[in-house]
Design an enzyme around this catalytic site. Structure first.
Site, PDB file in Angstrom:
ATOM      1  N   HIS A 121       0.881  -1.168   0.000  1.00  0.00           N
ATOM      2  CA  HIS A 121       0.000   0.000   0.000  1.00  0.00           C
ATOM      3  C   HIS A 121       0.921   1.222   0.000  1.00  0.00           C
ATOM      4  O   HIS A 121       2.032   1.160   0.542  1.00  0.00           O
ATOM      5  CB  HIS A 121      -0.828  -0.050   1.282  1.00  0.00           C
ATOM      6  N   ASP A 198       3.364  -4.302   7.851  1.00  0.00           N
ATOM      7  CA  ASP A 198       2.100  -3.577   7.716  1.00  0.00           C
ATOM      8  C   ASP A 198       0.973  -4.592   7.947  1.00  0.00           C
ATOM      9  O   ASP A 198       0.676  -5.413   7.077  1.00  0.00           O
ATOM     10  CB  ASP A 198       2.029  -2.965   6.304  1.00  0.00           C
ATOM     11  N   GLN A 201      -4.326  -5.070   7.119  1.00  0.00           N
ATOM     12  CA  GLN A 201      -5.374  -6.001   6.673  1.00  0.00           C
ATOM     13  C   GLN A 201      -5.347  -7.326   7.430  1.00  0.00           C
ATOM     14  O   GLN A 201      -6.379  -8.004   7.503  1.00  0.00           O
ATOM     15  CB  GLN A 201      -5.231  -6.276   5.159  1.00  0.00           C
ATOM     16  N   LYS A 224     -10.281  -0.489  10.843  1.00  0.00           N
ATOM     17  CA  LYS A 224     -10.520  -1.661   9.992  1.00  0.00           C
ATOM     18  C   LYS A 224     -10.866  -2.888  10.833  1.00  0.00           C
ATOM     19  O   LYS A 224     -11.070  -3.970  10.320  1.00  0.00           O
ATOM     20  CB  LYS A 224      -9.277  -1.963   9.145  1.00  0.00           C
ATOM     21  N   CYS A 372      -4.803   2.596  -3.575  1.00  0.00           N
ATOM     22  CA  CYS A 372      -3.527   3.100  -3.024  1.00  0.00           C
ATOM     23  C   CYS A 372      -2.397   2.097  -3.232  1.00  0.00           C
ATOM     24  O   CYS A 372      -1.506   1.963  -2.380  1.00  0.00           O
ATOM     25  CB  CYS A 372      -3.646   3.441  -1.542  1.00  0.00           C
TER      26      CYS A 372
END
Ligand code: PMP
Length: 415
Positions: A121, A198, A201, A224, A372
């Site tokens: 991302h 990261d 998600q 999220k 993104c």
């Protein structure tokens, strides 16, 4: 599995927006819906505890400080971190990743390199691009194979003694691809590089143990994972903390500031407070803690299993439907074991925004565009973007059927 599905169906009542709006919400990778419990916790903070934290001896401030510290503890348990001081609150994944990039990147030299993947991302790409331009270090980019999995051989060959940081996604926000972080951790350890992950998600969808994964830093966002917007986390492993100086400073993070002989000397507070300058998002932290309690009560193993079941159903429906199968391009690994519940696709000769608007006319909310992740879309030859349906705990198989039916209509009318 039947019992599991029944439980998940009943939790839909916890999400007020599913009652107030007619919507099939397949955009949880952008932001998730919020349960009543989280909304109530945020409201309670404002109605019953409003006060700043770590700044007063009056009772309200002490109560707000306790709630704020408890929120760090809830998150610590959720990601299986060993110490509370490893959990830094930020405004979200983007801020967390910028914080790491500036903390580590500003001291790198032109002979050093940082390794990222083509799946990143922009939040985990652009800070490193900016820093590499300021400091002159090389940014090396690992590709994916044609099966949409990370190219681990290329990763091994790109990492060398000059690699100071590997900064990589745990789950692609487009392909759903899961990266084997444990394996990447071994590669990072061999050359003494920092490992930044990261988890925007992955953390909402699968059980996470930062200890088992072997990461130095992990970033994720509250919004999220059922929490409010504007609150996020940066996990910082205890063993790396001493080498770090806060790149962003201000109030609330120092033990003392002295001005003597024309010089300032600063003594920072202990972790995690020295990385949280300014008045933090207290209501957001309280809401995030409630979101984490909600997910822990469901059980992250159950959350993962439910997501896999929905994903498997959706993929098989989309790829076996006699009308759609020949007209749809589905991106991402076929192997369910190494992917999460995000489905990016295109309908042949159709602009993704047009398909998404068509679905919206059936009250089905999906995201369309480049998500993104522009370089990734270049790599998968989808320069106009993709349609992305992302699933979560409140979705059902009936909702997937509704999307498949709407896509059938689209294919019949427009292709
Ligand atoms: N990384 C990934 C993989 C993401 O999916 C996102 C959100 N789309 C981000 C980083 C940025 O998260 P935020 O906007 O919450 O800072």
């Amino acid at each position: 599995m039947v019992g599991l599905l029944t439980d998940f169906r009943s939790i839909r009542d916890d999400f007020p927006i599913l009652r107030s709006r007619k919507v099939i919400y397949f955009d949880s990778a952008a932001t998730s819906l919020k349960p009543t419990q989280v909304i109530r916790a945020v409201r309670d903070y404002y109605e019953l505890f409003t006060s700043n934290v770590h700044r007063g001896v009056h009772r309200l401030s002490m109560e707000a400080s306790r709630l704020y510290e408890d929120a760090h503890e809830e998150v610590r348990k959720f990601i299986n971190a060993r110490y509370l001081d490893e959990v830094v609150f930020t405004s979200g994944t983007t801020q967390s990743l910028n914080l790491v990039a500036y903390m580590l990147g500003l001291s790198l030299n032109p002979t050093d390199n940082v390794v990222v993947s083509i799946m990143e991302h922009h939040s985990n790409l652009l800070p490193w691009v900016t820093l590499s331009k300021i400091r002159g270090f090389k940014l090396r980019v690992v590709g994916i194979k044609d099966d949409y999995k990370l190219d681990y051989d290329e990763l091994s060959s790109l990492v060398d003694r000059n690699t100071k940081v590997i900064s990589i996604t745990h789950m692609s926000n487009v392909l759903g691809t899961l990266v084997d972080v444990k394996m990447v951790s071994k590669i990072a350890r061999e050359v003494d590089a920092f490992l930044v992950v990261d988890g925007a998600q992955s953390v909402p969808h699968i059980p996470i143990s930062v200890v088992d994964l072997g990461v130095d830093f992990m970033a994720f966002s509250g919004h999220k994972m059922l929490g409010p917007t504007g609150i996020g986390v940066l996990y910082v492993r205890k063993e790396v903390q001493d080498s770090l100086t806060p790149p962003f400073t201000g109030g609330g993070i120092v033990d003392s500031v002295k001005y003597e002989g024309g010089e300032f000397s600063i003594k920072f507070l202990n972790m995690p407070w020295r990385f949280e300058p300014g008045t933090p998002n207290i209501a957001g932290a309280v809401g995030l803690a409630e979101a984490v309690r909600y997910l822990r009560k469901l059980g992250m193993d159950n959350v993962e299993a439910y997501g896999k079941d929905l994903l498997s159903y959706a993929l098989s429906k989309l790829s076996s439907d006699e009308l759609i199968a020949d007209k749809i391009l589905i991106y991402g690994p076929r192997d369910l074991g190494c992917r999460g519940d995000i489905i990016a696709f295109n309908i042949v000769d159709s602009n993704p925004h047009v398909v998404a608007s068509y679905l919206d006319s059936y009250d089905i909310a999906v995201r369309s565009g480049l998500h993104c992740a522009h370089p990734l879309h270049q790599r998968i030859k989808a320069e106009s973007g993709t349609v992305r349906a992302s699933l979560y705990i409140y979705n059902t198989k009936e909702e997937i059927d509704a999307m498949v039916n709407a896509l059938r209509e689209y294919v019949l009318r427009f292709t």
